[in-house]
Scaffold this motif. Structure first.
Motif, PDB file in Angstrom:
ATOM      1  N   VAL A   7       0.860  -1.187   0.000  1.00 44.53           N
ATOM      2  CA  VAL A   7       0.000   0.000   0.000  1.00 44.53           C
ATOM      3  C   VAL A   7       0.900   1.242   0.000  1.00 44.53           C
ATOM      4  N   LEU A   8       0.291   2.412   0.062  1.00 41.29           N
ATOM      5  CA  LEU A   8       1.042   3.659  -0.041  1.00 41.29           C
ATOM      6  C   LEU A   8       2.187   3.736   0.961  1.00 41.29           C
ATOM      7  N   THR A   9       1.952   3.312   2.196  1.00 45.32           N
ATOM      8  CA  THR A   9       2.988   3.350   3.232  1.00 45.32           C
ATOM      9  C   THR A   9       4.239   2.603   2.796  1.00 45.32           C
ATOM     10  N   ASP A  10       4.059   1.433   2.201  1.00 41.70           N
ATOM     11  CA  ASP A  10       5.195   0.621   1.767  1.00 41.70           C
ATOM     12  C   ASP A  10       6.025   1.340   0.710  1.00 41.70           C
ATOM     13  N   TYR A  11       5.348   1.990  -0.227  1.00 44.82           N
ATOM     14  CA  TYR A  11       6.068   2.662  -1.302  1.00 44.82           C
ATOM     15  C   TYR A  11       6.825   3.880  -0.799  1.00 44.82           C
ATOM     16  N   ILE A  12       6.244   4.604   0.136  1.00 40.82           N
ATOM     17  CA  ILE A  12       6.943   5.766   0.691  1.00 40.82           C
ATOM     18  C   ILE A  12       8.151   5.308   1.509  1.00 40.82           C
ATOM     19  N   ALA A  13       7.987   4.247   2.282  1.00 37.94           N
ATOM     20  CA  ALA A  13       9.112   3.714   3.051  1.00 37.94           C
ATOM     21  C   ALA A  13      10.234   3.275   2.120  1.00 37.94           C
ATOM     22  N   SER A  14       9.885   2.615   1.034  1.00 38.72           N
ATOM     23  CA  SER A  14      10.882   2.177   0.065  1.00 38.72           C
ATOM     24  C   SER A  14      11.616   3.370  -0.535  1.00 38.72           C
ATOM     25  N   TYR A  15      10.874   4.443  -0.809  1.00 41.40           N
ATOM     26  CA  TYR A  15      11.471   5.666  -1.342  1.00 41.40           C
ATOM     27  C   TYR A  15      12.494   6.234  -0.354  1.00 41.40           C
ATOM     28  N   LEU A  16      12.193   6.116   0.927  1.00 42.75           N
ATOM     29  CA  LEU A  16      13.089   6.615   1.976  1.00 42.75           C
ATOM     30  C   LEU A  16      14.223   5.646   2.281  1.00 42.75           C
ATOM     31  N   LYS A  17      14.184   4.496   1.571  1.00 41.91           N
ATOM     32  CA  LYS A  17      15.208   3.460   1.749  1.00 41.91           C
ATOM     33  C   LYS A  17      15.214   2.886   3.169  1.00 41.91           C
ATOM     34  N   ILE A  18      14.012   2.697   3.694  1.00 42.14           N
ATOM     35  CA  ILE A  18      13.867   2.035   4.986  1.00 42.14           C
ATOM     36  C   ILE A  18      12.821   0.936   4.862  1.00 42.14           C
TER      37      ILE A  18
END
Length: 363
Positions: free
Chosen positions: A68-79
């Motif tokens: 979901v959106l949370t996962d993609y934002i976390a991936s963008y932040l490299k965490i």
């Protein structure tokens, strides 16, 4: 002269390393509803098959077949995706925490659960317990996605359609109060999602011919977003710096849906993006429901990886990936930039009539 040229040549590398250093070690704190929940609502259908079938391969509390959106934002932040607050322990707090709870909102909705104020209470308690330091909070990213369930509750409970604009104002004001509170706890980088186009979710679009978006309901979202953008602008002026940014979920949804609709028209074997992949067999059923014998009360599309909506309300992993692709540029605001928006205007009587269709929604 040669030395200056060398310094100029190295400047882009210096800039990249500076940005990387700022993002590295960043924590993500998430507040809101099912669009960003990654497992807090333990009694939800999101903990039943076929939710999670694509990722992580078993139900994980995400309201989708996968990320979901949370996962993609976390991936963008490299965490790694921050753990759900319900599932927290002393060893999994280094990436932040997700307080979002499916079905909730800013006010009381149709579901019991911690609203945004209570979610922030939980975060504040962790600060008081020294789980997170002042520097942790100041360097972290905060994501707030809320409001959709409040409109559904208003439509079902109140039904005073002529009071929608008054309700909208109170809702956005409440959101502003909560944003200010998050900032008062030390947050310097707060991302607030605009509402998606409400008239495009399958639960609503199914009442139209051929699953088309109902623009009068989309206008509710647009008006909300216009009001929220003004609040964010005023708040940043008050603070003297751009602490709050907006994520343009509305136009990201629209763009992704329009692209997939075009592809569907050119190739009818592809799914209409407004149709759910996991669809109830009849009214009263839902994705994930089974009868007493274990028989499924839903059907699954052949290729979930090509769908936009997973169920009647939530995007699939592919849907969120398509939306995030549109949002990625906005996330550069972590290191500077401005927000975006969408047009509004007062609702007409006819549009208020269409808003009543939301009464059909039981999310």
């Amino acid at each position: 002269m040669k030395q200056n040229q060398t310094l100029m040549a190295l400047f882009p590398l210096f800039l990249i390393l500076t940005i990387a250093a700022e993002v590295e070690g960043t924590k993500l704190f998430v507040f809101g509803d099912s669009y960003v929940d990654t497992g807090n609502n333990l009694n939800a259908s999101s903990y039943k098959l076929p939710y999670g079938m694509t990722y992580p391969g078993t139900p994980s509390g995400r309201y989708a077949n996968g990320r979901v959106l949370t996962d993609y934002i976390a991936s963008y932040l490299k965490i790694e995706t921050p753990t759900a607050y319900t599932l927290k322990n002393s060893s999994n707090l280094h990436n932040g925490i997700n307080f979002a709870y499916g079905g909730t909102g800013l006010f009381k909705t149709l579901f019991d659960g911690p609203n945004l104020t209570v979610q922030i209470d939980s975060f504040e308690q962790l600060i008081k317990q020294n789980v997170y330091s002042k520097s942790d909070v100041e360097s972290s990213i905060f994501l707030v996605n809320d409001g959709g369930n409040d409109y559904v509750a208003f439509a079902v409970k109140d039904r005073n359609l002529f009071g929608i604009e008054k309700f909208m104002k109170s809702l956005v004001e409440e959101l502003s109060v909560n944003i200010k509170r998050i900032h008062s706890l030390g947050a310097e980088k707060i991302f607030v999602s605009l509402l998606p186009p409400a008239g495009c979710v399958p639960k609503i679009s199914v009442v139209s011919l051929y699953h088309k978006c109902l623009d009068p309901l989309n206008k509710v979202s647009r008006n909300h977003n216009t009001m929220l953008l003004q609040v964010v602008e005023d708040l940043n002026k008050e603070l003297g710096k751009p602490v709050v940014r907006t994520l343009d979920i509305y136009n990201s949804f629209q763009s992704a849906i329009e692209t997939m609709q075009k592809n569907h028209k050119e190739n009818s074997t592809l799914m209409n993006p407004l149709e759910p992949c996991c669809a109830p067999l009849k009214a009263g059923f839902a994705c994930g429901n089974v009868d007493e014998k274990g028989n499924k009360r839903y059907t699954l599309c052949e290729k979930p990886e090509l769908s936009f909506f997973w169920d009647n309300l939530h995007p699939s992993q592919n849907g969120w990936n398509s939306v995030f692709t549109q949002l990625e540029l906005s996330l550069s605001q972590i290191i500077g930039g401005g927000g975006g928006g969408g047009g509004g205007g007062n609702l007409t009587i006819m549009e208020l009539y269409y808003f009543s269709i939301l009464i059909l929604v039981r999310c």
